[in-house]
Design a protein around this motif. Structure first.
Motif: not given
Ligand code: ADP
Ligand code: MG
Length: 558
Positions: A216-233
Motif C-alpha cells: 500500500v505504502a509504495r502506491q501512495l501519491i504525495e499531496v501538498g497544497r499551501v493555501v496560505e503559509p502559516g494559516r492553511l496547508a
C-alpha cells in the motif's frame, strides 16, 4: 509552565463529557500526554485488550516531583492558563481531566522524572485515592501503568467488548498516532508481542508502510497544497483510485496532527475521487491539515475528536483540491473538470460536464446552438451562449423522432407510407393473441401501419409509419410495434411511449454514422423545438454542457 488547577470560568467553557470509555480511549489520552511532553519515543503495551493492563512509557520532559500529585486532580493542567488560550490550542490535551478520570476508573501508577530532578517520583492512585507516593530511581520521562480498568465500576465494565476487539481498537489508535507523528518512534505490544514499530525517521511513507504494509505504502501519491503559509496547508499521502476499501479504516485525517472525525472533511477528501472510484468504496490515505490554531475549535467534543472550523468551506475546498490535483498529476483525473465538483451535486457532475438535468433551465428549452463538428463519429459538438455542448448523436436523433411521432400520434395524424411490395409477416404464438383484439389492431392502424389478415397466424403489411420507413424492413418495424402492445414490454410506460421509443431507436443514426454539418445543425434545431429535452426516451442524457465560466477559469481567464 507548571501544573495549575483551571479557574472555574475556564472549566465552565470546556466541553463536558466522559473521556475514559474504553481501553483505546485511555491509550489515546496517555499517548497525547506523552506527545505534549515532547517525547521522541513512545512505547505502548497492553494485556487482555487493555482491560487488565495498559502501560505507556515516554522520554518526554516528565513531571516535577512536587507536581506529580497535582497532575491527578481534576482540571489540573500545565497546558492552559486563561480563557484566551482556549481560542488557540496548540497542545493535544488542555482539559486537565484525563489522569483524574483514569485514576477514578482504574488502579494507576505513575513514575516520572524531569531532567533536572535527581530521582524519579512514584505515585499510586486508585478509585480516586492516593495510596502511595514516594521517590524512585527512574530514567527521564514518564511511565503510566493502568490496571484493572473499570474493576470498581460494574456499569462501565459491562460495556467492555471482547479483549480482541478492544486490542484491535487500541491498535487503530496507535496506528493513527504513528501516521500523524512520523518523526516519533512508536512501539506497540499486545499480549507480549510487538504489533507495530515505527522508525521515527520523519518519513510519512515509512510510517504508512508500518501501519498499512509495504505494498500500500509504495502506491501512495504525495499531496501538498499551501493555501496560505502559516494559516492553511494540506499535506499527506493518498492512494490511487485503484486502491479502495469497503470502510474508511485506512483513511485518516488530522487537523494540526490531531485525528478528527468531522464527516464533512472525509466527504471533501472522497469528493476528489468521485467518478474515478467505485461508488460505495473508500480510498486509502492520510491527510494532515495544518491550520492556524485560532481558526479551529477543538473544544467541542469531550474526547476532542470533533473540531469546528472558522472558515469551513475554505478548508473543505483545500482538501478536495489538494487531493484532486495530486490525482490529476498522476493522470487519474479526466481533463474536463468543473470547478465546484464535490458539492451536493458532486456525484452527478462526476466528470465535470454539466448534464441536461442540471441545466439551469431545467427541462425547458435549449438556447440557440451552432453545430461545430462531429467527434469520434458519436458526438456532436455545439457552441451555445453559455458554454460548449456535447450531444450524443444517436440519443439526440432518437429524442427528435420520438417527440415528432408522439405529437402526430396524439393528433391522430400519423402519416403512412405505402409499400410497393406488401410484406407478409408470420406471427409467433406470443404475437398472435396480441393481435386478436380489435382495439390492438386499431392502435396499430392509428400508429401508421396498414395491414390485413393473411391466414390464421400471419398478416400482410401494406404500409408503415412514414417517419420510420427505411429504419428497418417492414416486417421488423411491424414486430417492434406488436411487441410494444405487450404490457410486459421492458420500455414500460404507456403504449404510445413504448411504441415511440422502440421505433425511434430503430430509426435514429447510430454511433459511427458520419454526419454532415448540415445534418448536425438540423438535428440540434429540431431538438431546440422539442418540448422536453433533458433525456432520451430511455432516460439517457442527450447532452452535457461544459460551462463557459469553467473554461475561463481553467485557462486563468476569470
Ligand atoms: P491535560 O493533558 O489536559 O493537561 P491530563 O490529566 O492528561 O490533562 O494531564 C495533567 C497534566 O499532567 C498535564 O497538563 C501535564 O502537565 C502532566 N502530564 C501528564 N502526563 C504527562 C507526561 N506523560 N509527561 C509529562 N507531563 C505529563
Ligand atoms: Mg492529557
Amino acid at each position: 509552565m507548571g501544573i495549575r488547577i483551571l479557574p472555574p470560568e475556564v472549566v465552565a467553557r470546556i466541553a463536558a463529557g466522559e473521556v475514559v470509555t474504553s481501553p483505546a480511549a485511555v491509550v489515546k489520552e496517555l499517548v497525547e500526554n506523552a506527545l505534549d511532553a515532547g517525547a521522541t519515543r513512545v512505547e505502548i503495551e497492553i494485556r487482555r485488550g487493555g482491560i487488565d493492563f495498559i502501560r505507556v512509557k515516554d522520554d518526554g520532559v516528565g513531571i516535577s516531583a512536587a507536581e506529580v500529585r497535582l497532575a491527578f486532580q481534576r482540571h489540573a493542567t500545565s497546558k492552559l492558563s486563561g480563557l484566551a488560550d482556549l481560542g488557540r490550542i496548540v497542545t493535544l490535551g488542555f482539559r486537565g481531566e484525563a489522569l483524574a478520570a483514569i485514576a477514578q476508573a482504574a488502579d494507576v501508577t505513575l513514575i516520572s522524572r524531569t531532567r533536572s530532578d535527581p530521582a524519579g517520583r512514584y505515585i499510586r492512585v486508585a478509585g480516586g485515592n492516593v495510596l502511595e507516593e514516594g521517590s524512585r530511581p527512574a530514567a527521564p520521562g514518564t511511565v503510566v501503568t493502568v490496571r484493572n480498568l473499570f474493576a470498581h465500576l460494574p456499569a462501565r465494565r459491562r460495556f467492555l467488548r471482547d479483549p480482541r476487539v478492544e486490542a484491535a481498537e487500541v491498535g487503530q489508535v496507535v496506528g493513527r498516532f504513528a501516521l500523524a507523528y512520523p518523526e516519533i518512534e512508536f512501539k506497540f505490544l499486545s499480549e507480549g508481542r510487538v504489533r507495530l514499530q515505527t522508525a521515527g525517521d520523519g518519513q510519512l511513507r515509512s510510517a504508512a508502510a508500518e501501519v498499512w504494509g509495504d505494498s500500500v505504502a509504495r502506491q501512495l501519491i504525495e499531496v501538498g497544497r499551501v493555501v496560505e503559509p502559516g494559516r492553511l496547508a494540506v499535506a499527506g499521502l493518498v492512494g490511487p483510485p485503484t486502491l479502495h476499501r469497503p470502510t474508511r479504516n485506512e483513511l485518516a485525517i488530522f487537523v494540526n496532527r490531531r485525528w478528527v472525525q468531522n464527516r464533512r472533511l472525509y466527504a471533501a477528501l472522497e469528493a476528489a475521487y468521485v467518478g474515478i472510484i467505485p461508488a460505495g468504496r473508500h480510498p486509502v490515505g492520510v491527510i494532515n491539515l495544518l491550520l492556524d490554531p485560532a481558526e479551529v475549535d477543538v473544544n467541542v467534543h469531550p474526547a476532542k475528536a470533533e473540531v469546528r472550523f472558522v472558515y469551513e468551506s475554505e478548508v473543505l475546498t483545500a482538501v478536495r483540491q489538494a487531493v484532486r490535483d495530486a490525482l490529476k498529476a498522476q493522470g487519474y483525473v479526466p481533463d474536463l473538470e468543473l470547478a465546484g465538483v464535490g458539492g451536493r451535486d458532486g456525484a452527478q457532475l462526476a466528470f465535470g460536464l454539466e448534464s441536461a438535468r442540471a441545466h439551469p433551465e431545467g427541462s425547458g428549452r435549449l438556447p440557440r446552438l451552432r453545430a461545430i463538428g462531429q467527434f469520434e463519429g458519436k458526438f456532436i459538438l455545439a457552441e451555445g451562449p453559455d458554454g460548449l455542448y456535447v450531444f450524443d448523436q444517436h440519443v439526440v436523433h432518437e429524442r427528435v423522432l420520438y417527440d415528432a411521432f408522439r405529437r402526430a400520434l396524439a393528433a391522430g395524424q400519423v402519416e403512412t407510407q405505402g409499400l410497393l411490395d406488401p410484406a407478409p409477416v408470420e406471427l409467433t404464438p406470443q404475437e398472435t393473441p396480441l393481435l386478436a383484439e380489435a382495439s390492438a389492431r386499431a392502435r396499430l392502424k392509428a400508429a401508421g401501419f396498414a395491414f390485413e389478415a393473411f391466414g390464421p397466424d400471419a398478416v400482410l403489411v401494406r404500409g408503415v409509419p412514414a417517419l420510420f420507413a427505411g429504419a428497418a424492413d417492414p416486417a421488423t418495424l411491424f414486430k417492434e410495434a406488436v411487441a410494444a402492445l405487450s404490457a410486459e414490454d421492458a420500455a414500460g410506460g404507456s403504449w404510445e411511449h413504448r411504441l415511440a421509443a422502440r421505433l425511434a431507436c430503430r430509426r435514429a443514426v447510430k454511433a459511427g454514422d458520419p454526419l454532415t454539418e448540415r445534418d448536425m445543425q438540423d438535428l440540434i434545431d429540431r431538438l431546440e423545438s422539442a418540448e422536453l429535452v433533458s433525456t432520451c426516451p430511455h432516460g439517457r442524457h442527450i447532452f452535457r454542457r461544459l460551462p463557459s465560466q469553467y473554461l475561463a477559469s481553467a485557462f486563468g481567464r476569470t
